[in-house]
Design an enzyme around this catalytic site. Sequence first.
Site, PDB file in Angstrom:
ATOM      1  N   SER A  29      39.743  28.205  67.395  1.00 16.17           N
ATOM      2  CA  SER A  29      38.761  28.800  66.484  1.00 16.17           C
ATOM      3  C   SER A  29      39.146  30.116  65.816  1.00 16.17           C
ATOM      4  CB  SER A  29      37.430  28.986  67.196  1.00 16.17           C
ATOM      5  OG  SER A  29      36.766  27.755  67.244  1.00 16.17           O
TER       6      SER A  29
ATOM      7  N   LYS B 151      32.409  38.731  65.206  1.00 18.21           N
ATOM      8  CA  LYS B 151      31.833  37.386  65.318  1.00 18.21           C
ATOM      9  C   LYS B 151      30.537  37.503  66.111  1.00 18.21           C
ATOM     10  CE  LYS B 151      33.151  32.690  66.833  1.00 18.21           C
ATOM     11  NZ  LYS B 151      34.228  31.853  67.406  1.00 18.21           N
TER      12      LYS B 151
ATOM     13  N   SER C  58      35.697  27.846  64.780  1.00 17.93           N
ATOM     14  CA  SER C  58      34.320  28.282  64.673  1.00 17.93           C
ATOM     15  C   SER C  58      34.168  29.714  64.177  1.00 17.93           C
ATOM     16  CB  SER C  58      33.657  28.159  66.042  1.00 17.93           C
ATOM     17  OG  SER C  58      34.273  29.058  66.960  1.00 17.93           O
TER      18      SER C  58
END
Length: 489
Positions: free
Chosen positions: A180, A81, A156
């Site tokens: 997330s 990420k 997210s």
Amino acid sequence: MLKRAMHEKTLTELSDALAAKQISARELTEHYLGRIEQLDADLNAFVTVTAEQALAQANAADERRAGGTATALTGIPIAHKDIFCTTGIKTSCGSRMLDNFVSPYNASIVAKLEDAGVVMLGKTNMDEFAMGSSNETSFYGPVRNPWDLERVPGGSSGGSAAAVAAGLCGGATGTDTGGSIRQPAALTGLTGLKPTYGRASRYGMIAFASSLDQAGTLTRSAADAALLMQTMAGFDANDSTSLADPVPDYVTEIESPWEKLRIGVPENFFDDGLDAENAAAVRASLDVFEKLGATIKSVQLEHVHLSVPVYYVVAPAEASSNLSRYDGVRFGHRAEGADDLIEFYMRTRAEGFGAEVKRRILTGTYVLSAGYYDAYYLQAQKARQLIAEDFKRAFADVDLIAGPTTPTPAFPIGQKVGDPIEMYLNDIYTIGANLAGLPAMSIPCGFVSGLPVGLQLIAPHLAEGRLLKAAHHFQLHTDWHRQVPEAYA
Ligand code: GLN
């Protein structure tokens, strides 16, 4: 081993294939890079693809394997990420503010995985500063769900989820402040693990809400999550909130014989807000656990309905403080042509941050301001404590808590962007575990109108082994986690 395309295999299967010399890290890496090139234009899962470095790491991994010093992860291609700092590589956090930021150091979990020999394929798209539930707040545009390109992948960590679900990488890292990892895992048919707060280092993981943020994984299976977490977990002198407790052998633990677990079901998780078919899929998976010998009983989480309002005071408060460092002076976006320092700050931040981030900073600054601190922030901290105590009480009677991960399957892109409250309610089942610092997972448990839905499992502090083992045994008896979207098979 099952006959599956390389990109449909689990990390565990890939690790075995590498060890058996059925495939090289180089071949595996080239295969994934080819898929990213061919398929990512539609998905928008990657912000940066690090092809050259990946191939160099793959070559090094093959040499290491030949030299006999490989770990189970040597040569395994994953993605990070874009919230994790990576030496010499852009680390954007999904924001214009950091669009020009090249990190001078690696996040601790990135370094640990690198030391184990993983190959990094690139950095994945995400909601700006990890604020969002749909991956629509990224400066780089929305990520699309491989199960239906018109729908969100969840947020997210949506880029990581879409990349793994579409077979663009074998597994990926994510972060979970209020859901997330679990929420995008549920919406893309993956296994998402958020460990205990402090189990994995936050050093080099760009801060959103420091008392809630935790690094974890998005993978095809619980065994894969165990494999990655084995390396990611552990004390880090650079993170004063990381836990010193020794890391158990998750990989061995999940294979141990099933013990009769007591699973608690908070009945208030099955409220009007939960889609009926989604609820049915979750209930059916509880039947699977019952057949495995688990006892299912209902538990009370009396204050859990307060978790969304509490979170949306605490998280913005911490975010407003963490994000004050983006002033354009030392790194990141810098406004041109300001006449004085105040105007420079104002223009830098007005240009660099998107709407959702600004909303959080405004809310956070408001709840921390003199006169409102007691009314909002302090109240929220008290309610947070009540929520944590509810879990503690429940865990006196049960070994795990189970329920839905999300209220609905993936929703259409654009549907909720105009209504922040509606968007925040996506996190209603996931936030409690963050407020209480508990480890939690989402595992695939069925489909609603062709879209995957997740079962959430929550465990007491540091019981990742129990959590992973329950998920693994569920996956030995179901094949929801082996389904892949047709277009990406
Ligand atoms: N959806 C939540 C938020 O917008 C949680 C995000 C997260 O876990 N990073 O804050």
